[in-house]
Design a protein around this motif. Structure first.
Motif, PDB file in Angstrom:
ATOM      1  N   ASN A 181     115.612  34.369 109.373  1.00  9.49           N
ATOM      2  CA  ASN A 181     115.614  32.974 109.823  1.00  9.49           C
ATOM      3  C   ASN A 181     115.934  32.816 111.308  1.00  9.49           C
ATOM      4  N   LEU A 182     115.831  33.898 112.068  1.00  8.12           N
ATOM      5  CA  LEU A 182     116.150  33.815 113.495  1.00  8.12           C
ATOM      6  C   LEU A 182     115.201  32.890 114.251  1.00  8.12           C
ATOM      7  N   SER A 183     113.910  32.953 113.938  1.00  5.20           N
ATOM      8  CA  SER A 183     112.949  32.089 114.640  1.00  5.20           C
ATOM      9  C   SER A 183     113.243  30.619 114.365  1.00  5.20           C
ATOM     10  N   GLU A 184     113.655  30.321 113.131  1.00  5.63           N
ATOM     11  CA  GLU A 184     114.022  28.944 112.785  1.00  5.63           C
ATOM     12  C   GLU A 184     115.206  28.490 113.633  1.00  5.63           C
ATOM     13  N   LEU A 185     116.203  29.359 113.780  1.00  4.88           N
ATOM     14  CA  LEU A 185     117.370  29.024 114.597  1.00  4.88           C
ATOM     15  C   LEU A 185     116.971  28.799 116.052  1.00  4.88           C
ATOM     16  N   SER A 186     116.157  29.689 116.611  1.00  4.53           N
ATOM     17  CA  SER A 186     115.716  29.557 118.003  1.00  4.53           C
ATOM     18  C   SER A 186     114.974  28.238 118.212  1.00  4.53           C
ATOM     19  N   LYS A 240     116.570  13.561 127.683  1.00  6.21           N
ATOM     20  CA  LYS A 240     117.236  12.251 127.637  1.00  6.21           C
ATOM     21  C   LYS A 240     118.201  12.078 128.806  1.00  6.21           C
ATOM     22  N   LYS A 241     118.940  13.151 129.154  1.00  2.00           N
ATOM     23  CA  LYS A 241     119.947  13.060 130.212  1.00  2.00           C
ATOM     24  C   LYS A 241     119.387  13.336 131.599  1.00  2.00           C
ATOM     25  N   TYR A 242     118.453  14.314 131.686  1.00  2.00           N
ATOM     26  CA  TYR A 242     118.038  14.791 133.006  1.00  2.00           C
ATOM     27  C   TYR A 242     116.531  14.789 133.213  1.00  2.00           C
ATOM     28  N   GLN A 243     115.773  14.207 132.255  1.00  2.00           N
ATOM     29  CA  GLN A 243     114.319  14.166 132.330  1.00  2.00           C
ATOM     30  C   GLN A 243     113.703  15.567 132.452  1.00  2.00           C
ATOM     31  N   TRP A 244     114.351  16.541 131.797  1.00  2.00           N
ATOM     32  CA  TRP A 244     113.835  17.909 131.808  1.00  2.00           C
ATOM     33  C   TRP A 244     112.704  18.044 130.794  1.00  2.00           C
ATOM     34  N   LEU A 245     111.544  18.537 131.263  1.00  2.00           N
ATOM     35  CA  LEU A 245     110.408  18.769 130.384  1.00  2.00           C
ATOM     36  C   LEU A 245     110.388  20.237 129.971  1.00  2.00           C
ATOM     37  N   PRO A 246     110.497  20.513 128.691  1.00  2.00           N
ATOM     38  CA  PRO A 246     110.572  21.903 128.233  1.00  2.00           C
ATOM     39  C   PRO A 246     109.266  22.651 128.430  1.00  2.00           C
ATOM     40  N   ASP A 247     109.374  23.946 128.556  1.00  2.00           N
ATOM     41  CA  ASP A 247     108.250  24.849 128.713  1.00  2.00           C
ATOM     42  C   ASP A 247     108.218  25.766 127.496  1.00  2.00           C
ATOM     43  N   ASP A 248     107.049  25.879 126.849  1.00  2.00           N
ATOM     44  CA  ASP A 248     106.953  26.715 125.651  1.00  2.00           C
ATOM     45  C   ASP A 248     107.335  28.164 125.925  1.00  2.00           C
ATOM     46  N   ARG A 249     107.225  28.596 127.193  1.00  2.00           N
ATOM     47  CA  ARG A 249     107.635  29.960 127.519  1.00  2.00           C
ATOM     48  C   ARG A 249     109.130  30.148 127.315  1.00  2.00           C
ATOM     49  N   GLU A 250     109.894  29.065 127.513  1.00  2.00           N
ATOM     50  CA  GLU A 250     111.334  29.130 127.259  1.00  2.00           C
ATOM     51  C   GLU A 250     111.607  29.375 125.774  1.00  2.00           C
ATOM     52  N   LEU A 251     110.842  28.717 124.910  1.00  2.00           N
ATOM     53  CA  LEU A 251     111.000  28.923 123.473  1.00  2.00           C
ATOM     54  C   LEU A 251     110.666  30.365 123.101  1.00  2.00           C
ATOM     55  N   GLU A 252     109.567  30.885 123.638  1.00  2.00           N
ATOM     56  CA  GLU A 252     109.184  32.273 123.355  1.00  2.00           C
ATOM     57  C   GLU A 252     110.273  33.232 123.828  1.00  2.00           C
ATOM     58  N   HIS A 257     112.360  35.708 121.348  1.00  2.00           N
ATOM     59  CA  HIS A 257     112.352  37.135 121.669  1.00  2.00           C
ATOM     60  C   HIS A 257     113.775  37.654 121.869  1.00  2.00           C
ATOM     61  N   GLY A 258     114.597  36.878 122.592  1.00  2.00           N
ATOM     62  CA  GLY A 258     115.975  37.291 122.848  1.00  2.00           C
ATOM     63  C   GLY A 258     116.805  37.360 121.578  1.00  2.00           C
ATOM     64  N   ASP A 259     116.649  36.377 120.702  1.00  2.00           N
ATOM     65  CA  ASP A 259     117.423  36.379 119.457  1.00  2.00           C
ATOM     66  C   ASP A 259     117.048  37.560 118.563  1.00  2.00           C
ATOM     67  N   ILE A 260     115.770  37.865 118.493  1.00  2.00           N
ATOM     68  CA  ILE A 260     115.328  39.001 117.673  1.00  2.00           C
ATOM     69  C   ILE A 260     115.865  40.309 118.249  1.00  2.00           C
ATOM     70  N   ASN A 261     115.752  40.466 119.566  1.00  2.00           N
ATOM     71  CA  ASN A 261     116.188  41.715 120.209  1.00  2.00           C
ATOM     72  C   ASN A 261     117.704  41.916 120.136  1.00  2.00           C
ATOM     73  N   GLN A 262     118.461  40.800 120.115  1.00  2.00           N
ATOM     74  CA  GLN A 262     119.917  40.897 120.141  1.00  2.00           C
ATOM     75  C   GLN A 262     120.544  40.818 118.751  1.00  2.00           C
TER      76      GLN A 262
END
Length: 224
Positions: A23-28, A41-53, A57-62
């Motif tokens: 369930n690591l991908s679900e958590l990420s 909502k706070k800073y008008q930050w638009l997420p990048d799908d590369r951040e999700l990837e 990747h980091g959660d699986i490796n760690q």
């Protein structure tokens, strides 16, 4: 290390688990969704799908060097998460590459005796979903329990140092809870949020955990 989620404790309609490999991908994805919502909502930050990837990747490796905790409702949907990761030769944390901070120099500067270095991250709580549950549990109570368990893992062995990248609001909430994190570098934007690089010493963790008791036997249940 668990492949499936491991039930730790029930709190009425919601339950705390150690999250398994499956369930690591679900958590990420949950954490990314919460970060995206709050920081836009706070800073008008638009997420990048590369951040999700990168997060997945980091959660699986760690996974082999980490303990992941998650609260779930009766439908098994995640409501809150946190992660503690032990530093090894193969792991570099954001405090090092985002903030250009040498952990070894911090240890030397503060004259700390350190046997293990741990990173605290993936802290996210879906306050809106939590309010819809058949529970009197609050976001603050959930955070408190997540911290008791994750800091209990980190401080299980003597002289462990916790490091983290803390959003300014989270830093203040930790201070209000009595967790005396020390700022060790300049404020920077990280995932769209003004963020401090921080440490928490073994002595401060121990003092906090003594006031926020967790049975040693319960800590020994966790797999790492």
């Amino acid at each position: 290390m668990p492949q499936d989620d491991f039930l730790i404790r029930k709190f009425g309609a919601i339950s705390l688990y150690q999250i398994g490999r499956k369930n690591l991908s679900e958590l990420s994805q949950f954490v990314f969704k919460m970060y995206s919502h709050h920081y836009f909502k706070k800073y008008q930050w638009l997420p990048d799908d590369r951040e999700l990837e990168h997060m997945i990747h980091g959660d699986i490796n760690q996974f082999e060097d980490s303990v992941y905790f998650g609260f779930r409702n009766s439908k098994q949907e995640l409501l809150g998460t946190i992660k503690a990761t032990k530093r090894t030769n193969n792991i570099v944390f954001p405090i090092e590459y985002e903030f250009n901070i040498s952990i070894e120099q911090i240890i030397e500067k503060e004259s700390l005796e350190v046997n293990e270095i741990w990173h605290l991250g993936r802290l996210a709580i879906d306050s809106n979903a939590l309010r819809l549950q058949n529970s009197s549990f609050t976001s603050r109570q959930m955070l408190h329990i997540l911290l008791i368990h994750s800091l209990g893992v980190i401080n299980y062995n003597p002289n462990s140092l916790m490091i983290a990248e803390s959003d300014v609001l989270i830093y203040q909430i930790f201070q209000d809870l009595g967790i005396n994190m020390q700022i060790v570098g300049e404020l920077r934007d990280c995932l769209g949020s003004p963020t401090y690089p921080v440490i928490l010493t073994s002595d401060n963790m121990k003092k906090w955990l003594e006031k926020n008791f967790l049975e040693k036997e319960e800590r020994q249940k966790f797999f790492i």
